[in-house]
Design a protein around this motif. Structure first.
Motif, short mmCIF file in Angstrom:
data_model
loop_
_atom_site.label_atom_id
_atom_site.label_comp_id
_atom_site.label_asym_id
_atom_site.label_seq_id
_atom_site.Cartn_x
_atom_site.Cartn_y
_atom_site.Cartn_z
N SER A 140 0.59 -1.51 0.05
CA SER A 140 0.16 -0.38 -0.30
C SER A 140 0.62 0.96 0.25
O SER A 140 0.87 2.40 -0.35
N GLY B 36 0.15 3.66 -3.44
CA GLY B 36 -0.57 3.67 -2.89
C GLY B 36 -2.15 2.92 -3.11
O GLY B 36 -2.83 4.14 -2.52
N ASN C 199 -2.66 2.55 5.31
CA ASN C 199 -2.82 3.72 4.51
C ASN C 199 -4.34 3.21 4.01
O ASN C 199 -4.17 4.43 2.22
N ASP C 200 -4.85 3.38 4.98
CA ASP C 200 -6.08 3.70 3.79
C ASP C 200 -6.60 5.58 4.16
O ASP C 200 -6.74 5.56 5.01
N GLU C 201 -6.77 6.37 3.45
CA GLU C 201 -7.14 7.97 3.36
C GLU C 201 -8.29 7.82 3.90
O GLU C 201 -8.69 9.26 5.25
N ALA C 202 -9.33 6.66 3.62
CA ALA C 202 -10.80 6.79 3.60
C ALA C 202 -10.83 6.80 5.57
O ALA C 202 -11.55 7.41 6.05
N ASN C 203 -9.68 6.60 6.49
CA ASN C 203 -10.45 5.87 7.24
C ASN C 203 -9.67 5.61 8.91
O ASN C 203 -8.29 7.03 8.08
N HIS C 204 -10.38 6.47 9.32
CA HIS C 204 -9.63 7.38 11.08
C HIS C 204 -9.77 6.69 12.11
O HIS C 204 -9.64 7.46 12.76
N ASP D 215 -0.17 13.17 8.23
CA ASP D 215 0.09 12.92 6.69
C ASP D 215 1.61 12.30 6.34
O ASP D 215 2.06 11.64 5.70
N ALA E 205 2.78 8.77 6.95
CA ALA E 205 2.34 7.73 6.16
C ALA E 205 3.39 8.20 4.85
O ALA E 205 3.95 7.15 4.05
N LYS E 206 3.58 9.48 4.81
CA LYS E 206 4.75 10.03 3.52
C LYS E 206 6.21 9.46 4.26
O LYS E 206 7.04 9.19 3.34
N THR F 210 6.36 5.70 3.05
CA THR F 210 6.24 5.91 2.17
C THR F 210 7.57 5.94 1.21
O THR F 210 8.63 4.85 0.70
#
Length: 296
Positions: free
Chosen positions: A43, A47, A153-158, A247, A250-251, A254
């Motif tokens: 992921s 991405g 890495n799921d941007e929609a999950n918090h 964020d 996550a960067k 990566t």
């Protein structure tokens, strides 16, 4: 096996079995990697998750077959892994922006999602600050919860961020936070290593237990939901995460997979990784990210 080769082998496996009932756990077993580590590496490098890759490839292939043949939509739904035509139509419309029937009748614009090829491009002139640290055994005391591997890495999950928010708004960390002196009340976000056969990981929020930690009644804290979290000695690479929010974490992950691992002769190790949030002593960083590694 080099991790980059493992990811490419995983993609080849997914392509060869797209019409079968597979998910990221099946793919991880194929490349002899834990489902947790595979999910995280895939992921952060691509991405999106392996499950998303499988779903997008199926929907891309289904669209081509839809416009090039007279196959029934019901048959296409079954072929590409959907139990009902309604489920297929919903997914198809969300991905392509047009319903299957409309796409066939009007030949509208469809989304093409080609097979991936993993390549790493090493570019000069870009610095990536890090340090390698040999650590002794460490002990933490933390509130711990389980989360699905699928949220990585799921941007929609918090979910993890919400866990932090709940702890802060309800002052749930007060019993351990007060064990440290002002200026030394650093908090840690602890992430568990892989557990064989599990599709979840543990994440804990807590403090380190060392000479600057006041004595405490472990049994009493356990009654309040806290837990001792031991971390073995080992080698860690440490990065500064600079930014206004999570964020930047996550960067940094990566960059770890795309830049650090391909060049430095290390691979990820099976041990706790963690974020270190400073109590005002390093205002220039959001947190430090500590990742366990080992020589290849």
């Amino acid at each position: 096996m080099e991790w980059i080769e493992a990811l490419q082998k995983a993609i080849t496996y997914m392509e060869d079995h797209l019409l079968e009932e597979i998910n990221y756990e099946d793919v991880a077993k194929r490349v002899h990697t834990s489902s947790y580590e595979f999910h995280r590496a895939f992921s952060f490098v691509t991405g999106f998750t392996a499950n998303t890759y499988i779903r997008n490839r199926r929907l891309s292939m289904a669209a081509r077959e839809l416009v090039e043949t007279d196959a029934k939509i019901t048959d296409l739904a079954m072929k590409y892994g959907y139990e009902t035509p309604e489920g297929f139509t919903k997914a198809f419309t969300r991905f392509h922006g047009v319903a299957p029937k409309t796409a066939r009748e009007e030949v509208g614009k469809l989304t093409l999602f080609n097979p991936l090829t993993i390549t790493i491009s090493v570019k000069g002139g870009k610095s990536m600050d890090y340090r390698i640290v040999q650590t002794e055994k460490k002990k933490f005391i933390a509130l711990v919860r389980e989360f699905s591997n699928g949220i990585i890495n799921d941007e929609a999950n918090h979910d993890v961020a919400d866990f932090w928010g709940e702890c802060n708004s309800n002052q749930m960390l007060s019993p351990i936070w007060m064990l440290r002196e002002d200026g030394k009340r650093d908090l840690y976000g602890l992430c568990s290593p892989t557990t064989e056969g599990k599709d979840t990981f543990e994440y804990g929020i807590g403090i380190i237990v060392d000479e600057d930690t006041a004595e405490f009644d472990q049994a009493d804290l356990e009654k309040k939901g806290f837990r001792i979290w031991d971390v073995n000695s080992g080698t860690y690479v440490v990065f500064d995460c600079v930014g206004e929010n999570g964020d930047c974490i996550a960067k940094t992950w990566t960059n770890f997979y795309k830049e650090f691992l391909p060049q430095m002769g290390y691979e990820a190790a099976e041990e706790t990784d963690y974020e270190l949030y400073f109590d005002g002593t390093r205002p220039e960083v959001f947190c430090e990210l500590w990742i366990p590694i080992k020589k290849k």
